[in-house]
Design a protein around this motif. Sequence first.
Motif, PDB file in Angstrom:
ATOM      1  N   GLU A  29       1.965  -3.046  -9.768  1.00  0.00           N
ATOM      2  CA  GLU A  29       0.637  -2.451  -9.735  1.00  0.00           C
ATOM      3  C   GLU A  29       0.390  -1.764  -8.400  1.00  0.00           C
ATOM      4  O   GLU A  29       0.726  -2.325  -7.351  1.00  0.00           O
ATOM      5  CB  GLU A  29      -0.360  -3.590  -9.964  1.00  0.00           C
ATOM      6  CG  GLU A  29      -1.784  -3.231  -9.889  1.00  0.00           C
ATOM      7  CD  GLU A  29      -2.465  -3.875  -8.700  1.00  0.00           C
ATOM      8  OE1 GLU A  29      -3.012  -3.119  -7.861  1.00  0.00           O
ATOM      9  OE2 GLU A  29      -2.452  -5.119  -8.608  1.00  0.00           O
ATOM     10  N   GLY A  30      -0.119  -0.540  -8.416  1.00  0.00           N
ATOM     11  CA  GLY A  30      -0.402   0.153  -7.159  1.00  0.00           C
ATOM     12  C   GLY A  30      -0.905   1.573  -7.362  1.00  0.00           C
ATOM     13  O   GLY A  30      -1.761   1.823  -8.216  1.00  0.00           O
ATOM     14  N   ARG A  31      -0.403   2.487  -6.517  1.00  0.00           N
ATOM     15  CA  ARG A  31      -0.842   3.883  -6.593  1.00  0.00           C
ATOM     16  C   ARG A  31       0.291   4.827  -7.010  1.00  0.00           C
ATOM     17  O   ARG A  31       0.058   5.900  -7.514  1.00  0.00           O
ATOM     18  CB  ARG A  31      -1.361   4.355  -5.226  1.00  0.00           C
ATOM     19  CG  ARG A  31      -2.460   3.524  -4.618  1.00  0.00           C
ATOM     20  CD  ARG A  31      -3.737   3.661  -5.419  1.00  0.00           C
ATOM     21  NE  ARG A  31      -4.886   3.076  -4.724  1.00  0.00           N
ATOM     22  CZ  ARG A  31      -5.126   1.774  -4.607  1.00  0.00           C
ATOM     23  NH1 ARG A  31      -4.276   0.894  -5.101  1.00  0.00           N
ATOM     24  NH2 ARG A  31      -6.204   1.353  -3.985  1.00  0.00           N
ATOM     25  N   ASP A  32       1.525   4.398  -6.725  1.00  0.00           N
ATOM     26  CA  ASP A  32       2.671   5.295  -6.954  1.00  0.00           C
ATOM     27  C   ASP A  32       3.827   4.577  -7.642  1.00  0.00           C
ATOM     28  O   ASP A  32       4.982   4.893  -7.411  1.00  0.00           O
ATOM     29  CB  ASP A  32       3.141   5.880  -5.617  1.00  0.00           C
ATOM     30  CG  ASP A  32       3.524   4.794  -4.609  1.00  0.00           C
ATOM     31  OD1 ASP A  32       3.234   3.611  -4.860  1.00  0.00           O
ATOM     32  OD2 ASP A  32       4.115   5.139  -3.574  1.00  0.00           O
ATOM     33  N   MET A  33       3.508   3.596  -8.479  1.00  0.00           N
ATOM     34  CA  MET A  33       4.551   2.814  -9.154  1.00  0.00           C
ATOM     35  C   MET A  33       5.348   3.695 -10.122  1.00  0.00           C
ATOM     36  O   MET A  33       6.573   3.736 -10.077  1.00  0.00           O
ATOM     37  CB  MET A  33       3.927   1.630  -9.927  1.00  0.00           C
ATOM     38  CG  MET A  33       3.177   0.636  -9.056  1.00  0.00           C
ATOM     39  SD  MET A  33       4.248  -0.134  -7.847  1.00  0.00           S
ATOM     40  CE  MET A  33       3.896   0.836  -6.397  1.00  0.00           C
ATOM     41  N   GLY A  34       4.637   4.390 -10.995  1.00  0.00           N
ATOM     42  CA  GLY A  34       5.306   5.218 -12.004  1.00  0.00           C
ATOM     43  C   GLY A  34       5.874   6.506 -11.440  1.00  0.00           C
ATOM     44  O   GLY A  34       6.883   7.021 -11.931  1.00  0.00           O
ATOM     45  N   LEU A  50       1.088  -5.804  -0.303  1.00  0.00           N
ATOM     46  CA  LEU A  50       2.137  -5.548   0.694  1.00  0.00           C
ATOM     47  C   LEU A  50       1.621  -4.606   1.785  1.00  0.00           C
ATOM     48  O   LEU A  50       1.888  -4.812   2.972  1.00  0.00           O
ATOM     49  CB  LEU A  50       3.382  -4.950   0.036  1.00  0.00           C
ATOM     50  CG  LEU A  50       4.025  -5.780  -1.078  1.00  0.00           C
ATOM     51  CD1 LEU A  50       5.261  -5.081  -1.624  1.00  0.00           C
ATOM     52  CD2 LEU A  50       4.386  -7.169  -0.580  1.00  0.00           C
ATOM     53  N   TYR A  51       0.862  -3.566   1.363  1.00  0.00           N
ATOM     54  CA  TYR A  51       0.268  -2.665   2.364  1.00  0.00           C
ATOM     55  C   TYR A  51      -0.729  -3.421   3.241  1.00  0.00           C
ATOM     56  O   TYR A  51      -0.882  -3.132   4.420  1.00  0.00           O
ATOM     57  CB  TYR A  51      -0.395  -1.458   1.677  1.00  0.00           C
ATOM     58  CG  TYR A  51       0.629  -0.443   1.235  1.00  0.00           C
ATOM     59  CD1 TYR A  51       1.146   0.485   2.132  1.00  0.00           C
ATOM     60  CD2 TYR A  51       1.135  -0.450  -0.060  1.00  0.00           C
ATOM     61  CE1 TYR A  51       2.115   1.392   1.747  1.00  0.00           C
ATOM     62  CE2 TYR A  51       2.108   0.454  -0.459  1.00  0.00           C
ATOM     63  CZ  TYR A  51       2.596   1.365   0.459  1.00  0.00           C
ATOM     64  OH  TYR A  51       3.570   2.255   0.083  1.00  0.00           O
ATOM     65  N   ARG A  52      -1.395  -4.404   2.643  1.00  0.00           N
ATOM     66  CA  ARG A  52      -2.347  -5.205   3.418  1.00  0.00           C
ATOM     67  C   ARG A  52      -1.626  -6.081   4.444  1.00  0.00           C
ATOM     68  O   ARG A  52      -2.090  -6.215   5.580  1.00  0.00           O
ATOM     69  CB  ARG A  52      -3.185  -6.077   2.471  1.00  0.00           C
ATOM     70  CG  ARG A  52      -4.244  -5.285   1.712  1.00  0.00           C
ATOM     71  CD  ARG A  52      -4.849  -6.106   0.586  1.00  0.00           C
ATOM     72  NE  ARG A  52      -5.832  -5.340  -0.154  1.00  0.00           N
ATOM     73  CZ  ARG A  52      -7.147  -5.380   0.075  1.00  0.00           C
ATOM     74  NH1 ARG A  52      -7.635  -6.184   1.004  1.00  0.00           N
ATOM     75  NH2 ARG A  52      -7.981  -4.633  -0.611  1.00  0.00           N
ATOM     76  N   VAL A  53      -0.498  -6.686   4.055  1.00  0.00           N
ATOM     77  CA  VAL A  53       0.251  -7.525   5.001  1.00  0.00           C
ATOM     78  C   VAL A  53       0.767  -6.659   6.151  1.00  0.00           C
ATOM     79  O   VAL A  53       0.665  -7.033   7.328  1.00  0.00           O
ATOM     80  CB  VAL A  53       1.429  -8.252   4.311  1.00  0.00           C
ATOM     81  CG1 VAL A  53       2.228  -9.054   5.331  1.00  0.00           C
ATOM     82  CG2 VAL A  53       0.935  -9.174   3.208  1.00  0.00           C
ATOM     83  N   ALA A  69      -5.375  -1.019   5.668  1.00  0.00           N
ATOM     84  CA  ALA A  69      -4.270  -0.765   4.732  1.00  0.00           C
ATOM     85  C   ALA A  69      -4.400   0.620   4.119  1.00  0.00           C
ATOM     86  O   ALA A  69      -3.420   1.365   3.992  1.00  0.00           O
ATOM     87  CB  ALA A  69      -4.248  -1.826   3.632  1.00  0.00           C
ATOM     88  N   SER A  70      -5.613   0.962   3.762  1.00  0.00           N
ATOM     89  CA  SER A  70      -5.860   2.271   3.170  1.00  0.00           C
ATOM     90  C   SER A  70      -5.488   3.393   4.150  1.00  0.00           C
ATOM     91  O   SER A  70      -4.923   4.419   3.756  1.00  0.00           O
ATOM     92  CB  SER A  70      -7.333   2.363   2.757  1.00  0.00           C
ATOM     93  OG  SER A  70      -7.688   3.679   2.464  1.00  0.00           O
ATOM     94  N   LYS A  71      -5.766   3.191   5.430  1.00  0.00           N
ATOM     95  CA  LYS A  71      -5.453   4.217   6.440  1.00  0.00           C
ATOM     96  C   LYS A  71      -3.967   4.241   6.772  1.00  0.00           C
ATOM     97  O   LYS A  71      -3.347   5.301   6.827  1.00  0.00           O
ATOM     98  CB  LYS A  71      -6.275   3.980   7.700  1.00  0.00           C
ATOM     99  CG  LYS A  71      -7.758   4.246   7.465  1.00  0.00           C
ATOM    100  CD  LYS A  71      -8.574   4.044   8.721  1.00  0.00           C
ATOM    101  CE  LYS A  71     -10.037   4.383   8.454  1.00  0.00           C
ATOM    102  NZ  LYS A  71     -10.903   3.922   9.550  1.00  0.00           N
TER     103      LYS A  71
HETATM  104  O1  C5P Z   1      -5.144  -2.181  -4.045  1.00  0.00           O
HETATM  105  P1  C5P Z   1      -5.514  -2.630  -2.664  1.00  0.00           P
HETATM  106  O2  C5P Z   1      -6.937  -2.364  -2.285  1.00  0.00           O
HETATM  107  O3  C5P Z   1      -5.113  -4.050  -2.389  1.00  0.00           O
HETATM  108  O4  C5P Z   1      -4.599  -1.737  -1.701  1.00  0.00           O
HETATM  109  C1  C5P Z   1      -4.849  -1.608  -0.327  1.00  0.00           C
HETATM  110  C2  C5P Z   1      -4.587  -0.158   0.095  1.00  0.00           C
HETATM  111  O5  C5P Z   1      -3.197   0.125   0.028  1.00  0.00           O
HETATM  112  C3  C5P Z   1      -5.262   0.842  -0.832  1.00  0.00           C
HETATM  113  O6  C5P Z   1      -6.461   1.307  -0.270  1.00  0.00           O
HETATM  114  C4  C5P Z   1      -4.269   1.985  -0.983  1.00  0.00           C
HETATM  115  O7  C5P Z   1      -4.636   3.079  -0.174  1.00  0.00           O
HETATM  116  C5  C5P Z   1      -2.966   1.434  -0.459  1.00  0.00           C
HETATM  117  N1  C5P Z   1      -1.921   1.395  -1.473  1.00  0.00           N
HETATM  118  C6  C5P Z   1      -1.040   2.449  -1.542  1.00  0.00           C
HETATM  119  N2  C5P Z   1      -0.009   2.425  -2.443  1.00  0.00           N
HETATM  120  C7  C5P Z   1       0.157   1.382  -3.268  1.00  0.00           C
HETATM  121  C8  C5P Z   1      -0.757   0.302  -3.231  1.00  0.00           C
HETATM  122  C9  C5P Z   1      -1.802   0.347  -2.321  1.00  0.00           C
HETATM  123  O8  C5P Z   1      -1.183   3.402  -0.804  1.00  0.00           O
HETATM  124  N3  C5P Z   1       1.183   1.369  -4.097  1.00  0.00           N
END
Ligand code: C5P
Length: 222
Positions: free
Chosen positions: A127-132, A37-40, A98-100
């Motif tokens: 699945e992600g970084r802040d799900m929980g 989703l962050y990528r889109v 997306a990361s930025k």
């Molecule tokens: O996991 P993926 O590489 O596809 O995620 C793209 C970018 O989105 C990651 O580099 C991360 O910084 C960010 N991201 C996020 N929070 C999430 C999922 C991904 O900040 N829940």
Amino acid sequence: SKNLVIAIDGPAGVGKSTLARKLAERLSFFLLDTGALYRVMALDLLRKGISPEIPEIPEELLNDCDIRIEHENAQMRLFLRNEDVTALIREEHVGIAASKFSMRPEVRRALLWLQRRTAETGNIVAEGRDMGSVVFPWAQAKFFLTADLEVRAWRRFQELTDKGIKIEFQDVLEDMRARDFRDRTRSESPLVQAEDAISVDTTHMSADQVLDRIISIIREHT
Ligand code: C5P
């Protein structure tokens, strides 16, 4: 909500996507890959000519990002204004953007409702970084995956090389280090382990070993 949420968080290259997909397949849950989703969102902003370095992203540009998720078994197809962008968002420059962009509170806020709404459609593996920690604090099971930086970079390097992409290991390593830094230090929803998450170090484990371990933990707890 009455639906079940399994939350999987961790840094880049730790094996979250593979685990989440296999787990969703095994349990017949929907997969919610939030990185996608962050990528889109990043792709949409890039197309609108917005650079990740812009001081502030106008609210109307964020609200105008029309994302649709279609679930096919344990796979996700993503549509941006009805265009299937599932493959396009895997490109390296989109991942970096997306990361930025994901460091920005306004971007995270814009994607929050979309993530939560998915949990209303059925049981999900998120699945992600802040799900929980932020998006699904009420998740019934929370996992935090870890692995040494070099091992994560090596896995990512192999994945890219297998796809025929020519890249230096050192560049993958440096990119991963930079992503880790951005994920951990952003003020909004940084990558942190939720208090009630179970951490699993995958440094010396294969993808199937990680899956078996997670399934046995879920069985123990339910
Ligand atoms: O996991 P993926 O590489 O596809 O995620 C793209 C970018 O989105 C990651 O580099 C991360 O910084 C960010 N991201 C996020 N929070 C999430 C999922 C991904 O900040 N829940």
